[in-house]
Scaffold this motif. Structure first.
Motif, PDB file in Angstrom:
ATOM      1  N   VAL A   1       0.854  -1.183   0.000  1.00 50.01           N
ATOM      2  CA  VAL A   1       0.000   0.000   0.000  1.00 50.01           C
ATOM      3  C   VAL A   1       0.894   1.238   0.000  1.00 50.01           C
ATOM      4  O   VAL A   1       1.825   1.336   0.821  1.00 50.01           O
ATOM      5  N   TRP A   2       0.587   2.162  -0.890  1.00 54.34           N
ATOM      6  CA  TRP A   2       1.355   3.398  -1.052  1.00 54.34           C
ATOM      7  C   TRP A   2       0.453   4.542  -0.582  1.00 54.34           C
ATOM      8  O   TRP A   2      -0.619   4.772  -1.126  1.00 54.34           O
TER       9      TRP A   2
ATOM     10  N   VAL B   1      -5.133   3.335   7.819  1.00 54.50           N
ATOM     11  CA  VAL B   1      -4.682   2.412   6.772  1.00 54.50           C
ATOM     12  C   VAL B   1      -3.379   1.730   7.181  1.00 54.50           C
ATOM     13  O   VAL B   1      -3.201   0.521   6.970  1.00 54.50           O
ATOM     14  N   VAL B   2      -2.455   2.477   7.777  1.00 58.13           N
ATOM     15  CA  VAL B   2      -1.200   1.882   8.241  1.00 58.13           C
ATOM     16  C   VAL B   2      -1.479   0.787   9.275  1.00 58.13           C
ATOM     17  O   VAL B   2      -0.849  -0.288   9.257  1.00 58.13           O
ATOM     18  N   ALA B   3      -2.437   1.033  10.168  1.00 57.14           N
ATOM     19  CA  ALA B   3      -2.785   0.023  11.174  1.00 57.14           C
ATOM     20  C   ALA B   3      -3.303  -1.249  10.522  1.00 57.14           C
ATOM     21  O   ALA B   3      -2.947  -2.363  10.930  1.00 57.14           O
ATOM     22  N   ALA B   4      -4.127  -1.085   9.498  1.00 51.19           N
ATOM     23  CA  ALA B   4      -4.636  -2.264   8.777  1.00 51.19           C
ATOM     24  C   ALA B   4      -3.494  -3.021   8.108  1.00 51.19           C
ATOM     25  O   ALA B   4      -3.464  -4.260   8.119  1.00 51.19           O
ATOM     26  N   CYS B   5      -2.549  -2.275   7.534  1.00 49.10           N
ATOM     27  CA  CYS B   5      -1.387  -2.912   6.914  1.00 49.10           C
ATOM     28  C   CYS B   5      -0.584  -3.704   7.950  1.00 49.10           C
ATOM     29  O   CYS B   5      -0.142  -4.826   7.686  1.00 49.10           O
ATOM     30  N   ALA B   6      -0.411  -3.140   9.135  1.00 50.34           N
ATOM     31  CA  ALA B   6       0.342  -3.827  10.179  1.00 50.34           C
ATOM     32  C   ALA B   6      -0.358  -5.116  10.609  1.00 50.34           C
ATOM     33  O   ALA B   6       0.291  -6.153  10.810  1.00 50.34           O
TER      34      ALA B   6
ATOM     35  N   SER C   1      10.229  -0.168  -8.212  1.00 52.04           N
ATOM     36  CA  SER C   1      11.376  -0.822  -7.574  1.00 52.04           C
ATOM     37  C   SER C   1      11.174  -0.941  -6.070  1.00 52.04           C
ATOM     38  O   SER C   1      11.435  -2.001  -5.473  1.00 52.04           O
ATOM     39  N   ALA C   2      10.695   0.131  -5.436  1.00 50.30           N
ATOM     40  CA  ALA C   2      10.469   0.102  -3.987  1.00 50.30           C
ATOM     41  C   ALA C   2       9.408  -0.933  -3.621  1.00 50.30           C
ATOM     42  O   ALA C   2       9.580  -1.704  -2.658  1.00 50.30           O
ATOM     43  N   VAL C   3       8.310  -0.953  -4.374  1.00 50.16           N
ATOM     44  CA  VAL C   3       7.225  -1.897  -4.076  1.00 50.16           C
ATOM     45  C   VAL C   3       7.714  -3.333  -4.216  1.00 50.16           C
ATOM     46  O   VAL C   3       7.431  -4.195  -3.364  1.00 50.16           O
ATOM     47  N   LEU C   4       8.451  -3.613  -5.281  1.00 54.32           N
ATOM     48  CA  LEU C   4       8.944  -4.979  -5.476  1.00 54.32           C
ATOM     49  C   LEU C   4       9.886  -5.395  -4.357  1.00 54.32           C
ATOM     50  O   LEU C   4       9.855  -6.542  -3.891  1.00 54.32           O
ATOM     51  N   GLN C   5      10.710  -4.463  -3.903  1.00 55.16           N
ATOM     52  CA  GLN C   5      11.643  -4.808  -2.823  1.00 55.16           C
ATOM     53  C   GLN C   5      10.911  -5.081  -1.509  1.00 55.16           C
ATOM     54  O   GLN C   5      11.226  -6.060  -0.820  1.00 55.16           O
TER      55      GLN C   5
ATOM     56  N   VAL D   1       1.028  -6.305   5.587  1.00 55.20           N
ATOM     57  CA  VAL D   1       1.192  -5.763   4.234  1.00 55.20           C
ATOM     58  C   VAL D   1       2.119  -4.553   4.324  1.00 55.20           C
ATOM     59  O   VAL D   1       1.883  -3.656   5.146  1.00 55.20           O
ATOM     60  N   PRO D   2       3.174  -4.480   3.519  1.00 56.31           N
ATOM     61  CA  PRO D   2       4.077  -3.323   3.581  1.00 56.31           C
ATOM     62  C   PRO D   2       3.346  -2.028   3.260  1.00 56.31           C
ATOM     63  O   PRO D   2       2.586  -1.961   2.290  1.00 56.31           O
ATOM     64  N   ALA D   3       3.574  -1.016   4.083  1.00 53.54           N
ATOM     65  CA  ALA D   3       3.017   0.323   3.847  1.00 53.54           C
ATOM     66  C   ALA D   3       4.158   1.266   3.466  1.00 53.54           C
ATOM     67  O   ALA D   3       5.127   1.410   4.206  1.00 53.54           O
ATOM     68  N   LEU D   4       4.028   1.879   2.293  1.00 52.09           N
ATOM     69  CA  LEU D   4       5.004   2.848   1.805  1.00 52.09           C
ATOM     70  C   LEU D   4       4.411   4.238   1.962  1.00 52.09           C
ATOM     71  O   LEU D   4       3.340   4.533   1.412  1.00 52.09           O
ATOM     72  N   LEU D   5       5.086   5.085   2.697  1.00 48.91           N
ATOM     73  CA  LEU D   5       4.604   6.437   2.953  1.00 48.91           C
ATOM     74  C   LEU D   5       5.429   7.424   2.142  1.00 48.91           C
ATOM     75  O   LEU D   5       6.641   7.535   2.336  1.00 48.91           O
TER      76      LEU D   5
END
Length: 357
Positions: free
Chosen positions: A63-64, A76-81, A347-351, A85-89
């Motif tokens: 999630v970006w 949304v970050v809490a749901a990712c945690a 690239s960031a998402v794939l990593q 699921v990785p959260a990109l801010l």
């Protein structure tokens, strides 16, 4: 990569009131083409819950999120945690603006804790410094540079090459003297009166024009001040839509962004695609990335009319310097293209997706 964008509102997708421009606006270029999207509905405070539910339902691998300061972002970050699921801010905040001590103290205590749950997408050098200040660094921090569609603006620059005199006439400016350009909203933070004072000093010694490409609540005051002070060749274009703003860049010789604070300043990217030298204040976030002092422009102290006038004078009075610095601008901005930013994000998402537990 399969992308879905959730918008908190449909404001900006159609006709909307922009209070800082002081008028209704409808963008004349596509803003929703080429990607799947949906608009959140219901009460404003509850809209982020819809995204959180989609994350908890297992629909996404990453999630970006844009911006850290809303409560909805952290829902949304809490749901990712919870879902792992990785959260990109992504945020373009900087440390350039001096904040009150209490605010700095709260951020120093709270943000490092919250940021443990995200990876960072910084937009440039100043944004990177901000993320690192609050604990996001190393393998948890990625570059997703602020950029524009360089190909779009360079096509317009090429199409308008040789029409500078006509472009100047279209704004009511003399066709045969250099033009200093400020492109943006006429609001206090842009400090349009500082530019007017600096321009007046330069105009006393050298023929030149000043074009404000934009509109806003300070427009009438700027125009009145130019008349009252007897400053010639000052024009305010009014609002220019996306397909029209290129004409202002084609008319110009120098782009100025003398803001009291500015997290980035995409007008600088746009102007550099037209081969313009740039003069920015040291409170403009893009300065560290896009302006090499003495190569493609100048960085001057915010609020200092004397320094701004000196920077403008050396460019107004030296066509060869303008040409040389403008060519360097176009070289520098090549690294800040929207396609490059898309590659950064992919690239960031794939990593982070590969590192997912």
């Amino acid at each position: 990569m399969d992308l879905t964008v959730a918008f908190r509102t449909d404001r900006g997708a159609g006709d909307f009131l922009d209070r800082e421009f002081g008028r209704r606006v409808r963008w004349d270029v596509p803003v929703l083409d080429g990607y799947r999207h949906w608009f959140l509905s219901g009460p404003q405070r509850a809209r982020s819950v819809q995204v959180a539910r989609a994350v908890l339902a297992g629909r996404y691998d990453a999630v970006w999120i844009h911006g850290y300061s809303s409560r909805g972002a952290w829902v949304v970050v809490a749901a990712c945690a919870l879902r792992r699921v990785p959260a990109l801010l992504r945020d373009d905040a900087t440390l350039l603006r001096r904040r009150a001590l209490w605010r700095r103290t709260v951020k120093a205590a709270v943000l490092p804790v919250l940021f443990r749950f995200v990876r960072g997408l910084c937009t440039g050098i100043e944004s990177r410094r901000w993320f690192e200040r609050y604990g996001v660094r190393g393998r948890r921090l990625f570059l997703a540079r602020h950029s524009v569609d360089n190909a779009y603006f360079q096509r317009h620059a090429d199409a308008l090459a040789g029409t500078r005199a006509d472009a100047r006439r279209s704004f009511g400016l003399p066709p045969d003297q250099p033009v200093v350009l400020l492109c943006g909203k006429l609001i206090p933070v842009k400090d349009p009166f500082l530019l007017l004072r600096a321009f007046a000093e330069v105009r006393r010694r050298a023929p030149c024009s000043l074009l404000y490409a934009g509109d806003g609540p300070l427009r009438a005051e700027v125009e009145a001040a130019a008349v009252r002070e007897g400053i010639p060749d000052v024009r305010v274009s009014g609002f220019l839509n996306q397909s029209e703003v290129s004409r202002a860049y084609a008319a110009a010789d120098v782009l100025v962004l003398c803001s009291e604070r500015e997290t980035w300043g995409l007008a600088v990217n746009e102007a550099m695609n037209f081969g313009l030298p740039v003069v920015v204040s040291d409170r403009v976030g893009c300065a560290a990335d896009l302006v090499v002092d003495g190569e493609n422009g100048r960085v001057v102290p915010a609020g200092c009319a004397v320094s701004l006038a000196a920077a403008l004078r050396e460019l107004v009075c030296d066509p060869e310097r303008r040409r040389r610095w403008g060519a360097r601008s176009r070289e520098i901005v090549d690294a800040y293209d929207v396609r490059r930013t898309a590659d950064d994000v992919v690239s960031a998402v794939l990593q982070v997706a590969r590192r997912r537990p």
